[in-house]
Design an enzyme around this catalytic site. Structure first.
Site, PDB file in Angstrom:
ATOM      1  N   HIS A 154     -16.278 -78.219 -79.270  1.00 31.81           N
ATOM      2  CA  HIS A 154     -16.855 -79.571 -79.304  1.00 31.81           C
ATOM      3  C   HIS A 154     -16.221 -80.422 -80.422  1.00 31.81           C
ATOM      4  O   HIS A 154     -16.913 -80.923 -81.305  1.00 31.81           O
ATOM      5  CB  HIS A 154     -18.385 -79.511 -79.462  1.00 31.81           C
ATOM      6  CG  HIS A 154     -19.078 -80.723 -78.904  1.00 31.81           C
ATOM      7  ND1 HIS A 154     -20.359 -80.687 -78.407  1.00 31.81           N
ATOM      8  CD2 HIS A 154     -18.674 -82.012 -78.778  1.00 31.81           C
ATOM      9  CE1 HIS A 154     -20.709 -81.903 -77.999  1.00 31.81           C
ATOM     10  NE2 HIS A 154     -19.697 -82.726 -78.219  1.00 31.81           N
ATOM     11  N   ILE A 155     -14.894 -80.553 -80.334  1.00 32.64           N
ATOM     12  CA  ILE A 155     -14.156 -81.292 -81.360  1.00 32.64           C
ATOM     13  C   ILE A 155     -13.400 -82.492 -80.788  1.00 32.64           C
ATOM     14  O   ILE A 155     -12.487 -83.014 -81.426  1.00 32.64           O
ATOM     15  CB  ILE A 155     -13.136 -80.383 -82.105  1.00 32.64           C
ATOM     16  CG1 ILE A 155     -12.197 -79.688 -81.096  1.00 32.64           C
ATOM     17  CG2 ILE A 155     -13.844 -79.380 -82.997  1.00 32.64           C
ATOM     18  CD1 ILE A 155     -10.962 -79.068 -81.737  1.00 32.64           C
ATOM     19  N   GLY A 199     -16.666 -94.501 -67.360  1.00 35.21           N
ATOM     20  CA  GLY A 199     -17.153 -95.291 -68.505  1.00 35.21           C
ATOM     21  C   GLY A 199     -15.973 -95.627 -69.392  1.00 35.21           C
ATOM     22  O   GLY A 199     -14.829 -95.688 -68.932  1.00 35.21           O
ATOM     23  N   GLU A 213     -24.436 -74.476 -76.180  1.00 40.88           N
ATOM     24  CA  GLU A 213     -23.695 -74.449 -77.440  1.00 40.88           C
ATOM     25  C   GLU A 213     -24.558 -73.960 -78.584  1.00 40.88           C
ATOM     26  O   GLU A 213     -25.727 -74.346 -78.650  1.00 40.88           O
ATOM     27  CB  GLU A 213     -23.208 -75.870 -77.784  1.00 40.88           C
ATOM     28  CG  GLU A 213     -22.086 -76.318 -76.900  1.00 40.88           C
ATOM     29  CD  GLU A 213     -21.603 -77.729 -77.201  1.00 40.88           C
ATOM     30  OE1 GLU A 213     -21.092 -78.372 -76.299  1.00 40.88           O
ATOM     31  OE2 GLU A 213     -21.756 -78.174 -78.348  1.00 40.88           O
ATOM     32  N   ARG A 240     -20.332 -83.142 -71.562  1.00 30.26           N
ATOM     33  CA  ARG A 240     -21.413 -82.297 -72.056  1.00 30.26           C
ATOM     34  C   ARG A 240     -21.395 -81.001 -71.251  1.00 30.26           C
ATOM     35  O   ARG A 240     -21.177 -81.017 -70.031  1.00 30.26           O
ATOM     36  CB  ARG A 240     -22.775 -82.985 -71.896  1.00 30.26           C
ATOM     37  CG  ARG A 240     -23.077 -84.038 -72.948  1.00 30.26           C
ATOM     38  CD  ARG A 240     -23.282 -83.439 -74.353  1.00 30.26           C
ATOM     39  NE  ARG A 240     -23.603 -84.424 -75.364  1.00 30.26           N
ATOM     40  CZ  ARG A 240     -22.710 -85.069 -76.120  1.00 30.26           C
ATOM     41  NH1 ARG A 240     -21.421 -84.836 -75.970  1.00 30.26           N
ATOM     42  NH2 ARG A 240     -23.106 -85.941 -77.027  1.00 30.26           N
ATOM     43  N   THR A 293     -14.737 -82.706 -71.336  1.00 32.45           N
ATOM     44  CA  THR A 293     -14.964 -83.159 -72.718  1.00 32.45           C
ATOM     45  C   THR A 293     -16.260 -83.970 -72.785  1.00 32.45           C
ATOM     46  O   THR A 293     -16.448 -84.779 -73.696  1.00 32.45           O
ATOM     47  CB  THR A 293     -13.795 -84.052 -73.217  1.00 32.45           C
ATOM     48  OG1 THR A 293     -13.569 -85.101 -72.262  1.00 32.45           O
ATOM     49  CG2 THR A 293     -12.523 -83.251 -73.418  1.00 32.45           C
TER      50      THR A 293
HETATM   51  C1  GLV Z   1     -19.839 -86.132 -78.989  1.00 33.05           C
HETATM   52  O1  GLV Z   1     -19.982 -85.271 -78.176  1.00 33.05           O
HETATM   53  C2  GLV Z   1     -20.451 -87.405 -78.878  1.00 33.05           C
HETATM   54  O2  GLV Z   1     -21.295 -87.632 -78.003  1.00 33.05           O
HETATM   55  O3  GLV Z   1     -20.119 -88.271 -79.711  1.00 33.05           O
HETATM   56  C1  GLV Z   2     -18.428 -93.258 -73.659  1.00 34.52           C
HETATM   57  O1  GLV Z   2     -17.997 -93.878 -74.629  1.00 34.52           O
HETATM   58  C2  GLV Z   2     -18.174 -93.642 -72.301  1.00 34.52           C
HETATM   59  O2  GLV Z   2     -18.731 -94.661 -71.887  1.00 34.52           O
HETATM   60  O3  GLV Z   2     -17.357 -92.983 -71.640  1.00 34.52           O
END
Ligand code: GLV
Ligand code: GLV
Length: 321
Positions: free
Chosen positions: A288-289, A157, A270, A241, A239
């Site tokens: 989750h930062i 993505g 979490e 989920r 990074t």
């Molecule tokens: C963070 O995890 C988001 O989805 O923006």
């Molecule tokens: C999120 O913004 C993605 O499409 O990777």
């Protein structure tokens, strides 16, 4: 118009809503903890819009408490697995997210993790602070590089593509990717290779980075079997989920050295963390930062507020999901 903001967010978004003359109610007590269900159910009563965050489970029951006035749920996140989309659709409530504005930041955090685990930054810092640095050593804390290595992107993505771009342009890595769809243009530009089947890609990667959304079909995408398909020298970066990875299997894989290391920003339950992970030094854990820079969080607040304003003024919000 009345707006409920489930947790304090950067002022810039709040001010945009106030400048429109809307009454803005902020759940001020939920600063370093999630809003609880009671706060959600009470806060949503009689409002036209909710600005939610990813720790809010917005289900049909919460939505019903906001009817008949509730028109939009604007999530302050790119992910929206915390919102029951079917329930929103049934009730004709719009749902929006904040894509785009956090792409660079999450891609940067992905590299922060990738570099930190491969160059053993956290271990090295602990080593120095523990007073163990007595002399330079030819074999001291040897890590692994990025340049010339292969990176497998799972989910091409916006974020996955940006990570691929940095990997190729910035670090001279070879990029592979796996996704439900193939992107020939991207392949040409970055000389990447597509794998329809994730299993065929995993064994070729020195690094694997996850960028898929959380769906029924992506839960435990990285499980025991797939961890065993990875190289014993490989690193896993997450990074996206937490539930994309079977965390118990990961703890096992790291302990038994099926893979060399991992660096993750998200967790299966979490803020609880699989205890096995906490004992290992071949994993780096951040809370989750990945999108947490001041400038990006400001932009997320602005975008969420913008989605609300567009909806309440009768226009189609830009980030409908
Ligand atoms: C963070 O995890 C988001 O989805 O923006
Ligand atoms: C999120 O913004 C993605 O499409 O990777």
């Amino acid at each position: 118009m009345k707006i409920f903001i489930t947790r304090p967010i950067p002022e810039i978004g709040v001010n945009m809503l106030r400048d429109k003359g809307y009454e803005v109610l902020i759940n001020e007590s939920a600063v370093d903890r999630p809003a609880d269900k009671k706060e959600l159910l009470n806060g949503i009563k009689g409002v036209d819009a909710v600005l939610s965050v990813l720790t809010d489970q917005i289900d049909g029951e919460v939505m019903d408490a906001g009817l008949p006035d509730l028109k939009i749920i604007a999530n302050y996140a790119v992910g929206f697995d915390n919102i029951d989309l079917e329930a929103a659709k049934k009730r004709s409530i719009a749902v929006t997210n904040t894509p785009g504005v956090l792409t660079n930041t999450v891609a940067e955090h992905t590299f922060a993790l990738m570099l930190a685990i491969s160059h053993r930054i956290v271990e090295a810092d602990k080593f120095v602070r523990a007073g163990l640095y007595n002399a330079w050593g030819p074999m001291l804390l040897l890590g692994s590089g990025l340049s010339g290595k292969s990176l497998g992107i799972v989910g091409l993505g916006r974020i996955g593509s940006r990570v691929a771009e940095h990997a190729v342009r910035g670090f001279g890595m070879k990029v592979f990717y796996s996704d439900i769809k193939q992107s020939s243009e991207f392949e040409k530009e970055f000389r990447t290779q597509y794998f329809e089947n994730l299993d065929d890609m995993l064994g070729r990667c020195d690094y694997v980075s996850l960028h898929v959304p959380l769906l029924e079909s992506t839960k435990h995408l990285i499980n025991e079997e797939r961890l065993k398909l990875m190289k014993t020298t490989a690193y896993l970066i997450n990074t996206s989920r937490g539930p994309i990875v079977d965390e118990r299997a990961l703890a096992w894989a790291l302990k038994e050295r099926w893979i060399r290391g991992a660096a993750i920003d998200v967790f299966e339950n979490e803020p609880k963390i699989e205890p096995g992970l906490l004992k290992l030094n071949n994993i780096i854990l951040t809370p989750h930062i990945a999108s947490a820079t001041e400038e990006t969080r400001d932009k997320m607040a602005e975008l969420a507020a913008h989605n609300i304003i567009e909806t309440l003024e009768g226009r189609v919000p830009p980030n409908l999901v």
